[in-house]
Structures are given as structure tokens and as C-alpha cells.
Design a protein around this motif. Structure first.
Motif, PDB file in Angstrom:
ATOM      1  N   VAL A 161       6.161 -11.473  -5.571  1.00  0.00           N
ATOM      2  CA  VAL A 161       6.290 -12.812  -4.973  1.00  0.00           C
ATOM      3  C   VAL A 161       5.660 -12.857  -3.585  1.00  0.00           C
ATOM      4  N   GLY A 162       5.181 -11.703  -3.083  1.00  0.00           N
ATOM      5  CA  GLY A 162       4.450 -11.703  -1.817  1.00  0.00           C
ATOM      6  C   GLY A 162       5.261 -11.272  -0.607  1.00  0.00           C
ATOM      7  N   LYS A 163       6.290 -10.441  -0.806  1.00  0.00           N
ATOM      8  CA  LYS A 163       7.125 -10.010   0.329  1.00  0.00           C
ATOM      9  C   LYS A 163       6.310  -9.241   1.371  1.00  0.00           C
ATOM     10  N   SER A 164       5.532  -8.276   0.912  1.00  0.00           N
ATOM     11  CA  SER A 164       4.763  -7.449   1.855  1.00  0.00           C
ATOM     12  C   SER A 164       3.706  -8.277   2.583  1.00  0.00           C
ATOM     13  N   THR A 165       3.065  -9.192   1.876  1.00  0.00           N
ATOM     14  CA  THR A 165       2.077 -10.066   2.518  1.00  0.00           C
ATOM     15  C   THR A 165       2.748 -10.932   3.572  1.00  0.00           C
ATOM     16  N   PHE A 166       3.940 -11.437   3.254  1.00  0.00           N
ATOM     17  CA  PHE A 166       4.707 -12.245   4.214  1.00  0.00           C
ATOM     18  C   PHE A 166       5.041 -11.437   5.461  1.00  0.00           C
ATOM     19  N   ILE A 167       5.549 -10.219   5.269  1.00  0.00           N
ATOM     20  CA  ILE A 167       5.946  -9.383   6.412  1.00  0.00           C
ATOM     21  C   ILE A 167       4.741  -9.070   7.288  1.00  0.00           C
ATOM     22  N   ASN A 168       3.624  -8.714   6.683  1.00  0.00           N
ATOM     23  CA  ASN A 168       2.410  -8.412   7.452  1.00  0.00           C
ATOM     24  C   ASN A 168       1.931  -9.635   8.230  1.00  0.00           C
ATOM     25  N   SER A 169       2.023 -10.810   7.602  1.00  0.00           N
ATOM     26  CA  SER A 169       1.609 -12.042   8.258  1.00  0.00           C
ATOM     27  C   SER A 169       2.558 -12.384   9.409  1.00  0.00           C
ATOM     28  N   TYR A 170       3.849 -12.225   9.186  1.00  0.00           N
ATOM     29  CA  TYR A 170       4.867 -12.513  10.204  1.00  0.00           C
ATOM     30  C   TYR A 170       4.721 -11.566  11.393  1.00  0.00           C
ATOM     31  N   ALA A 171       4.478 -10.295  11.097  1.00  0.00           N
ATOM     32  CA  ALA A 171       4.353  -9.292  12.159  1.00  0.00           C
ATOM     33  C   ALA A 171       3.000  -9.340  12.861  1.00  0.00           C
ATOM     34  N   GLY A 172       2.022  -9.951  12.205  1.00  0.00           N
ATOM     35  CA  GLY A 172       0.681 -10.020  12.771  1.00  0.00           C
ATOM     36  C   GLY A 172      -0.077  -8.717  12.673  1.00  0.00           C
ATOM     37  N   LYS A 173       0.387  -7.833  11.796  1.00  0.00           N
ATOM     38  CA  LYS A 173      -0.303  -6.553  11.591  1.00  0.00           C
ATOM     39  C   LYS A 173       0.099  -5.997  10.230  1.00  0.00           C
ATOM     40  N   ALA A 174      -0.647  -5.015   9.761  1.00  0.00           N
ATOM     41  CA  ALA A 174      -0.347  -4.410   8.463  1.00  0.00           C
ATOM     42  C   ALA A 174       0.802  -3.410   8.618  1.00  0.00           C
ATOM     43  N   CYS A 175       1.992  -3.816   8.209  1.00  0.00           N
ATOM     44  CA  CYS A 175       3.171  -2.941   8.286  1.00  0.00           C
ATOM     45  C   CYS A 175       3.504  -2.336   6.934  1.00  0.00           C
ATOM     46  N   THR A 176       3.105  -3.028   5.866  1.00  0.00           N
ATOM     47  CA  THR A 176       3.496  -2.601   4.523  1.00  0.00           C
ATOM     48  C   THR A 176       2.300  -2.660   3.588  1.00  0.00           C
ATOM     49  N   LYS A 177       2.383  -1.922   2.504  1.00  0.00           N
ATOM     50  CA  LYS A 177       1.360  -1.981   1.462  1.00  0.00           C
ATOM     51  C   LYS A 177       1.454  -3.306   0.729  1.00  0.00           C
ATOM     52  N   THR A 178       0.305  -3.845   0.345  1.00  0.00           N
ATOM     53  CA  THR A 178       0.292  -5.054  -0.473  1.00  0.00           C
ATOM     54  C   THR A 178      -0.534  -4.796  -1.724  1.00  0.00           C
ATOM     55  N   GLY A 179      -0.313  -5.628  -2.735  1.00  0.00           N
ATOM     56  CA  GLY A 179      -1.085  -5.498  -3.968  1.00  0.00           C
ATOM     57  C   GLY A 179      -0.797  -6.658  -4.880  1.00  0.00           C
ATOM     58  N   ASN A 180      -1.700  -6.923  -5.835  1.00  0.00           N
ATOM     59  CA  ASN A 180      -1.489  -8.049  -6.741  1.00  0.00           C
ATOM     60  C   ASN A 180      -0.802  -7.618  -8.024  1.00  0.00           C
ATOM     61  N   LYS A 181      -0.206  -6.406  -7.993  1.00  0.00           N
ATOM     62  CA  LYS A 181       0.576  -5.934  -9.128  1.00  0.00           C
ATOM     63  C   LYS A 181       2.008  -5.704  -8.665  1.00  0.00           C
ATOM     64  N   PRO A 182       2.977  -5.877  -9.576  1.00  0.00           N
ATOM     65  CA  PRO A 182       4.364  -5.676  -9.184  1.00  0.00           C
ATOM     66  C   PRO A 182       4.689  -4.213  -8.963  1.00  0.00           C
ATOM     67  N   GLY A 183       5.667  -3.972  -8.074  1.00  0.00           N
ATOM     68  CA  GLY A 183       6.171  -2.605  -7.894  1.00  0.00           C
ATOM     69  C   GLY A 183       5.443  -1.800  -6.845  1.00  0.00           C
ATOM     70  N   VAL A 184       4.753  -2.459  -5.878  1.00  0.00           N
ATOM     71  CA  VAL A 184       4.016  -1.721  -4.855  1.00  0.00           C
ATOM     72  C   VAL A 184       4.992  -1.075  -3.860  1.00  0.00           C
ATOM     73  N   THR A 185       6.017  -1.850  -3.431  1.00  0.00           N
ATOM     74  CA  THR A 185       6.997  -1.324  -2.484  1.00  0.00           C
ATOM     75  C   THR A 185       8.093  -0.597  -3.248  1.00  0.00           C
ATOM     76  N   LYS A 186       8.322   0.678  -2.910  1.00  0.00           N
ATOM     77  CA  LYS A 186       9.311   1.485  -3.637  1.00  0.00           C
ATOM     78  C   LYS A 186      10.554   1.804  -2.798  1.00  0.00           C
TER      79      LYS A 186
END
Length: 284
Positions: free
Chosen positions: A131-156
């Protein structure tokens, strides 16, 4: 087809969330704006009871604008703070700080009365896979804090991210629930990519999408693929295969290739802004 996907790390993630929730002031839940009900894990309401709640309707650029407005009203009536969002482009992000402060106003005022200054608001970011959690966090933080991907299960695993002096985020893995009581929920999650494509029958998925689109968004398929919207959904998939030159090495049409094109066009927004469910259907 039976839709289900619940890998082992999700059980561990749920236990971890249960342990961490006592540290949290606010639960930020991301849902997919195209399926705002089906993309909500029902376990989250139990895990997050008595906590302030913010629902972010992410990927709102892909969803039907008028229907999204109905979903905003629906969630507000349920007592949630709600925002439309496109985490990828940043649209809607500027409003989040203000809503977070409003949602945690009582907590902030309570801290001040106790003489506690500058204790940051701690927010847990939750949601199902993709649903875009990592993309949201990176956007909110203004930097790449987490891995993102267009497949489910990237964050473990979990990860604390300090945004500034006033806010800390706890990123959590996307978790589904062990069994979909309503298989139409599983179907919609498969369509938006929250279930791994490798375990799905893409042909069946495409047939289901064609059935929905020809009933609710008549003309979309004709406009995109130049086909006649008539006959069975299988006949329409066949017409898409012919128009797009999806051929097997021998003779015959490659239905799976055509199905893949259709699903990809839906997920990317090339079919237009589409929403697969409405609040009144869920209330019924």
C-alpha cells in the motif's frame, strides 16, 4: 480461485506490533484508495484500540475522485482522521504534520501539564503489503529511510525513524490476516498487487477485472484497447489479445500475456482512475 497469502514473517510481525503498541501515541494506517475497505487489515482495529488514528488513502491519484470523497466521509464518520495522499509524488504530504498534531493534541497538552517538554509524538505506520508504507515514510522524512518496491513483502522487520524533534515513526512490515472470510476481498487485494502474482492465476484475475469494468466503467476497455465491449469477459480478453498481438509461438492467442497487460494497465493507472468498492456496499 481461492485467494490467500500469509507467509511466516507476518505472524512474527503481528506479535511485534502487539508488543510495541503500548509505546505508541498515534497509529497511521495506509490503505489503497482504490479498495479502502478491502485493504484494511481488520486486526488493526483491535491492536490499535484506544489510540489516536489517522487513515491515509494512498495512491489516490489512481482512484475515482468522487468515490474517494465518499470514503473520506465514511471514515470521518467512524471517528478517524483521514487524508488523501499520493506518497510517490508527495501530493497531500504537507497536511500530515497538522493532522498529526491535532490527533495527538490531548497527549501533547497532558505532557505540558506534567512539565514534560519536547517528548516526540510516536506514530506506528501500519498497513497491508504494497500500500506504499515505505514510500510514504521516505517522502515524509525527506530521505530514503526504508526499502521500497512494487512487490509485497519488502519490509520484513520494524524500524524506528526520527523525523524531527516532535515526531518519531515506527515502520512495520505489511501484514495480511490468516484467512479472508470474503473471497471478493482476496480478489481485490490480488488486483492491486498485495498478494504475490506468482501464486495467482492471472487469466482468472483478468476475467474478474473485465467483468467489473464492463459493468461499472463501461467504455474504459473500448477506449484503451479499441475493442467492442460485447460478449463474454473471455471474448473481451481474446479481443485484447488480438489487438495487442499477444500470440503463442505456434498458432493461437496468448491469453496470459494479454491478461498481464490488462492487470498492469489497471495497477499503473493507464486505464484511468478506478475504484473497486463503495462504503455502502460494505455497510450492507
Amino acid at each position: 480461485m481461492n485467494y490467500q497469502w500469509y507467509p511466516g514473517h507476518m505472524t512474527k510481525a503481528r506479535r511485534m506490533m502487539q508488543e510495541d503498541i503500548k509505546l505508541i501515541d498515534l497509529v497511521i494506517e495506509l490503505v489503497d484508495a482504490r479498495v479502502p475497505f478491502s485493504s484494511r487489515n481488520p486486526d488493526i482495529d483491535e491492536l490499535a484500540k484506544n489510540k489516536s488514528r489517522l487513515i491515509l488513502l494512498n495512491k489516490s491519484d489512481l482512484a475515482d475522485k468522487a468515490k474517494t470523497a465518499r470514503w473520506v466521509e465514511y471514515f470521518q464518520q467512524k471517528g478517524f482522521y483521514v487524508l488523501e495522499l499520493n506518497a510517490k509524488t508527495g501530493a497531500g504530504m504537507k497536511a500530515i504534520d497538522g493532522v498529526v498534531k491535532e490527533a495527538c493534541r490531548e497527549k501533547i497538552e497532558r505532557d505540558l501539564k506534567r512539565g514534560i517538554k519536547n517528548r516526540p509524538v510516536r506514530a506506528m505506520v501500519v498497513g497491508i503489503p504494497n500500500v506504499g508504507k515505505s514510500t510514504f515514510i521516505n517522502s515524509y522524512a525527506g530521505k530514503a529511510c526504508t526499502k521500497t518496491g512494487n512487490k509485497p513483502g519488502v519490509t520484513k522487520g520494524k524500524q524506528w525513524i526520527r523525523l524531527n524533534k516532535t515526531t518519531e515513526l515506527l515502520d512495520t512490515p505489511g501484514i495480511l490476516w490468516p484467512k479472508f472470510e470474503d473471497q471478493s476481498v482476496g480478489l481485490k487485494l490480488a488486483l492491486i498487487g498485495s498478494i504475490r502474482d506468482e501464486i495467482l492465476n492471472i487469466d482468472e484475475l483478468a476475467i474478474s477485472l473485465i467483468t467489473f469494468l464492463s459493468a461499472e466503467y463501461k467504455g474504459i476497455l473500448a477506449e484503451r484497447y479499441g475493442i467492442e465491449e460485447e460478449g463474454t469477459p473471455l471474448a473481451m480478453l481474446e479481443a485484447i489479445a488480438e489487438k495487442r498481438g499477444c500470440l503463442l509461438k505456434g498458432k493461437g492467442l496468448d491469453y496470459s500475456k494479454a491478461a498481464g497487460i490488462l492487470i498492469d494497465d489497471f495497477r499503473s493507472g493507464r486505464l484511468g482512475r478506478l475504484t473497486l468498492e463503495l462504503p455502502e456496499e460494505k455497510e450492507a
